[in-house]
Design a protein around this motif. Structure first.
Motif, PDB file in Angstrom:
ATOM      1  N   THR A 212      -1.754 -13.470 -10.534  1.00 50.67           N
ATOM      2  CA  THR A 212      -0.440 -14.072 -10.752  1.00 50.67           C
ATOM      3  C   THR A 212       0.461 -13.912  -9.545  1.00 50.67           C
ATOM      4  O   THR A 212       0.540 -12.834  -8.957  1.00 50.67           O
ATOM      5  CB  THR A 212       0.238 -13.439 -11.984  1.00 50.67           C
ATOM      6  OG1 THR A 212      -0.578 -13.652 -13.134  1.00 50.67           O
ATOM      7  CG2 THR A 212       1.614 -14.032 -12.228  1.00 50.67           C
ATOM      8  N   LEU A 213       1.176 -14.998  -9.203  1.00 51.14           N
ATOM      9  CA  LEU A 213       2.159 -14.975  -8.124  1.00 51.14           C
ATOM     10  C   LEU A 213       3.504 -15.394  -8.692  1.00 51.14           C
ATOM     11  O   LEU A 213       3.650 -16.472  -9.264  1.00 51.14           O
ATOM     12  CB  LEU A 213       1.759 -15.945  -7.009  1.00 51.14           C
ATOM     13  CG  LEU A 213       2.720 -16.020  -5.816  1.00 51.14           C
ATOM     14  CD1 LEU A 213       2.704 -14.709  -5.022  1.00 51.14           C
ATOM     15  CD2 LEU A 213       2.378 -17.207  -4.906  1.00 51.14           C
ATOM     16  N   VAL A 214       4.513 -14.525  -8.532  1.00 49.95           N
ATOM     17  CA  VAL A 214       5.883 -14.826  -8.960  1.00 49.95           C
ATOM     18  C   VAL A 214       6.661 -15.311  -7.741  1.00 49.95           C
ATOM     19  O   VAL A 214       6.833 -14.569  -6.771  1.00 49.95           O
ATOM     20  CB  VAL A 214       6.563 -13.593  -9.576  1.00 49.95           C
ATOM     21  CG1 VAL A 214       7.990 -13.929 -10.011  1.00 49.95           C
ATOM     22  CG2 VAL A 214       5.751 -13.071 -10.758  1.00 49.95           C
TER      23      VAL A 214
ATOM     24  N   THR B 281       2.914  -3.776  -0.606  1.00 46.26           N
ATOM     25  CA  THR B 281       1.912  -4.784  -0.218  1.00 46.26           C
ATOM     26  C   THR B 281       1.822  -5.936  -1.201  1.00 46.26           C
ATOM     27  O   THR B 281       1.184  -6.956  -0.896  1.00 46.26           O
ATOM     28  CB  THR B 281       0.526  -4.130  -0.089  1.00 46.26           C
ATOM     29  OG1 THR B 281       0.153  -3.543  -1.349  1.00 46.26           O
ATOM     30  CG2 THR B 281       0.524  -3.055   0.988  1.00 46.26           C
ATOM     31  N   GLN B 282       2.440  -5.822  -2.375  1.00 44.05           N
ATOM     32  CA  GLN B 282       2.422  -6.917  -3.345  1.00 44.05           C
ATOM     33  C   GLN B 282       3.633  -7.843  -3.214  1.00 44.05           C
ATOM     34  O   GLN B 282       3.773  -8.787  -3.983  1.00 44.05           O
ATOM     35  CB  GLN B 282       2.338  -6.368  -4.772  1.00 44.05           C
ATOM     36  CG  GLN B 282       0.975  -5.790  -5.109  1.00 44.05           C
ATOM     37  CD  GLN B 282       0.907  -5.231  -6.521  1.00 44.05           C
ATOM     38  OE1 GLN B 282       0.731  -4.026  -6.714  1.00 44.05           O
ATOM     39  NE2 GLN B 282       1.042  -6.081  -7.514  1.00 44.05           N
TER      40      GLN B 282
ATOM     41  N   LEU C 117      16.227  -8.646   4.474  1.00 43.76           N
ATOM     42  CA  LEU C 117      16.075  -7.649   3.425  1.00 43.76           C
ATOM     43  C   LEU C 117      14.747  -7.838   2.691  1.00 43.76           C
ATOM     44  O   LEU C 117      14.062  -6.859   2.355  1.00 43.76           O
ATOM     45  CB  LEU C 117      17.245  -7.744   2.443  1.00 43.76           C
ATOM     46  CG  LEU C 117      17.256  -6.740   1.288  1.00 43.76           C
ATOM     47  CD1 LEU C 117      17.161  -5.308   1.804  1.00 43.76           C
ATOM     48  CD2 LEU C 117      18.502  -6.917   0.435  1.00 43.76           C
ATOM     49  N   ALA C 118      14.358  -9.087   2.465  1.00 43.24           N
ATOM     50  CA  ALA C 118      13.071  -9.350   1.822  1.00 43.24           C
ATOM     51  C   ALA C 118      11.913  -8.837   2.683  1.00 43.24           C
ATOM     52  O   ALA C 118      10.940  -8.283   2.164  1.00 43.24           O
ATOM     53  CB  ALA C 118      12.919 -10.843   1.561  1.00 43.24           C
ATOM     54  N   ASP C 119      12.023  -9.003   3.978  1.00 40.56           N
ATOM     55  CA  ASP C 119      10.989  -8.476   4.883  1.00 40.56           C
ATOM     56  C   ASP C 119      10.872  -6.962   4.746  1.00 40.56           C
ATOM     57  O   ASP C 119       9.772  -6.400   4.760  1.00 40.56           O
ATOM     58  CB  ASP C 119      11.320  -8.834   6.337  1.00 40.56           C
ATOM     59  CG  ASP C 119      11.007 -10.281   6.674  1.00 40.56           C
ATOM     60  OD1 ASP C 119      10.146 -10.884   5.997  1.00 40.56           O
ATOM     61  OD2 ASP C 119      11.624 -10.811   7.618  1.00 40.56           O
ATOM     62  N   ALA C 120      12.010  -6.292   4.624  1.00 37.85           N
ATOM     63  CA  ALA C 120      11.993  -4.837   4.471  1.00 37.85           C
ATOM     64  C   ALA C 120      11.320  -4.436   3.158  1.00 37.85           C
ATOM     65  O   ALA C 120      10.567  -3.454   3.108  1.00 37.85           O
ATOM     66  CB  ALA C 120      13.427  -4.290   4.524  1.00 37.85           C
ATOM     67  N   LEU C 121      11.565  -5.209   2.100  1.00 39.93           N
ATOM     68  CA  LEU C 121      10.906  -4.928   0.824  1.00 39.93           C
ATOM     69  C   LEU C 121       9.391  -5.107   0.950  1.00 39.93           C
ATOM     70  O   LEU C 121       8.614  -4.331   0.386  1.00 39.93           O
ATOM     71  CB  LEU C 121      11.449  -5.862  -0.264  1.00 39.93           C
ATOM     72  CG  LEU C 121      12.917  -5.693  -0.646  1.00 39.93           C
ATOM     73  CD1 LEU C 121      13.347  -6.808  -1.604  1.00 39.93           C
ATOM     74  CD2 LEU C 121      13.164  -4.333  -1.285  1.00 39.93           C
ATOM     75  N   ALA C 122       8.979  -6.122   1.700  1.00 36.13           N
ATOM     76  CA  ALA C 122       7.555  -6.395   1.871  1.00 36.13           C
ATOM     77  C   ALA C 122       6.857  -5.303   2.678  1.00 36.13           C
ATOM     78  O   ALA C 122       5.689  -4.981   2.421  1.00 36.13           O
ATOM     79  CB  ALA C 122       7.363  -7.755   2.543  1.00 36.13           C
TER      80      ALA C 122
ATOM     81  N   PRO D  75       3.506  -5.276 -13.240  1.00 40.80           N
ATOM     82  CA  PRO D  75       3.076  -4.531 -12.049  1.00 40.80           C
ATOM     83  C   PRO D  75       1.870  -5.134 -11.344  1.00 40.80           C
ATOM     84  O   PRO D  75       1.712  -4.942 -10.128  1.00 40.80           O
ATOM     85  CB  PRO D  75       2.733  -3.143 -12.610  1.00 40.80           C
ATOM     86  CG  PRO D  75       3.457  -3.051 -13.914  1.00 40.80           C
ATOM     87  CD  PRO D  75       3.495  -4.441 -14.454  1.00 40.80           C
ATOM     88  N   GLN D  76       1.026  -5.878 -12.072  1.00 37.34           N
ATOM     89  CA  GLN D  76      -0.177  -6.437 -11.447  1.00 37.34           C
ATOM     90  C   GLN D  76       0.133  -7.682 -10.615  1.00 37.34           C
ATOM     91  O   GLN D  76      -0.684  -8.088  -9.776  1.00 37.34           O
ATOM     92  CB  GLN D  76      -1.207  -6.802 -12.518  1.00 37.34           C
ATOM     93  CG  GLN D  76      -1.577  -5.650 -13.440  1.00 37.34           C
ATOM     94  CD  GLN D  76      -0.752  -5.657 -14.726  1.00 37.34           C
ATOM     95  OE1 GLN D  76       0.414  -6.057 -14.719  1.00 37.34           O
ATOM     96  NE2 GLN D  76      -1.359  -5.212 -15.811  1.00 37.34           N
TER      97      GLN D  76
END
Length: 251
Positions: A4-6, A56-57, A47-52, A29-30
């Motif tokens: 699944t991709l959100v 790794t998901q 900020l999204a880059d920092a979250l990534a 979580p999956q």
């Protein structure tokens, strides 16, 4: 859970992106997350880059400019399909779509091709909307349903799950809607492809941070396009629709 991709499109959602990503990760979580940022000047993409980096998901797709919700989703669908995801989810960044309800939508996708989170079926609701905003949304859905001969109740809602099977059969290259009517256009293509569509009740909550991108002009433009579709015979000729827990589809 199937792969699944959100997908979370963003434009100036710096205050919301961190909390919404955390809530999605806690609820499913999956699942992987793809933030699609249209070069937000407020630094949402950074900020999204920092979250990534820390997860790794979480993935980020940077677009060069603000080019419309539809264009962002179509590019994200291509990104996800090319990487083998089986379920692709549309989710707003502003918290109006509750990630905590996503397990219910994904469960329905086990027996349907397209799952729509619906505000206007029994059990669905909207919180913190003034009466005129509610009337605008319901009116847009009713008008579109009638002129396009659609049976679904919430045709403008954006909280959805598409299976890989569905997206591969919907002729996405023919979808050129970029704004408010993108959701209607996608539903119309799904129905015309004779896919099984179900509606699952959701609670829609008005954003508390940031500003809405919706305006009366955007809605008027969308209804003009819907009218043209209806008058030129582009409405649904066969509406394959079911409620949640209806007859099995192709998962």
């Amino acid at each position: 859970m199937p792969n699944t991709l959100v997908i979370i499109p963003t434009y100036n959602e710096r205050d919301n992106i961190g909390p919404i990503v955390a809530r999605v990760r806690a609820s499913v979580p999956q699942a992987d997350i793809l933030v699609v940022d249209d070069a937000s000047p407020d630094g949402t993409g950074v900020l999204a880059d920092a979250l990534a980096v820390g997860d790794t998901q979480v993935h980020v797709l940077h677009r060069r400019a603000k080019a419309g919700l539809g264009a962002a989703y179509l590019e994200a669908f291509g990104w996800g399909l090319s990487r083998g995801y089986d379920r692709l989810v549309q989710l707003d960044a502003d918290g109006s779509h509750l990630p905590e309800q996503l397990p219910d939508l994904l469960a329905a996708a086990n027996s349907a091709d397209v799952v729509m989170g619906s505000r206007w079926v029994p059990g669905g609701q909207v919180k913190n909307w003034p009466w005129h905003r509610r009337a605008l949304s319901q009116g847009g859905s009713i008008y579109s349903r009638v002129i396009l001969r659609l049976r679904q109740r919430d045709v403008t809602g954006g909280y959805r799950v598409y299976t890989k099977y569905a997206l591969e059969r919907m002729q996405l290259s023919n979808i050129d809607s970029l704004g408010y009517c993108f959701q209607i256009d996608m539903l119309l293509h799904a129905v015309q492809a004779r896919l099984l569509v179900v509606e699952v009740p959701i609670t829609f909550v008005e954003r508390t941070l940031g500003s809405s991108k919706m305006s009366g002009r955007i809605v008027a433009e969308a209804m003009g396009r819907v009218t043209l579709w209806g008058l030129t015979g582009m409405g649904a000729t066969r509406s394959t629709v079911a409620r949640a827990a209806a007859s099995p589809g192709r998962g």
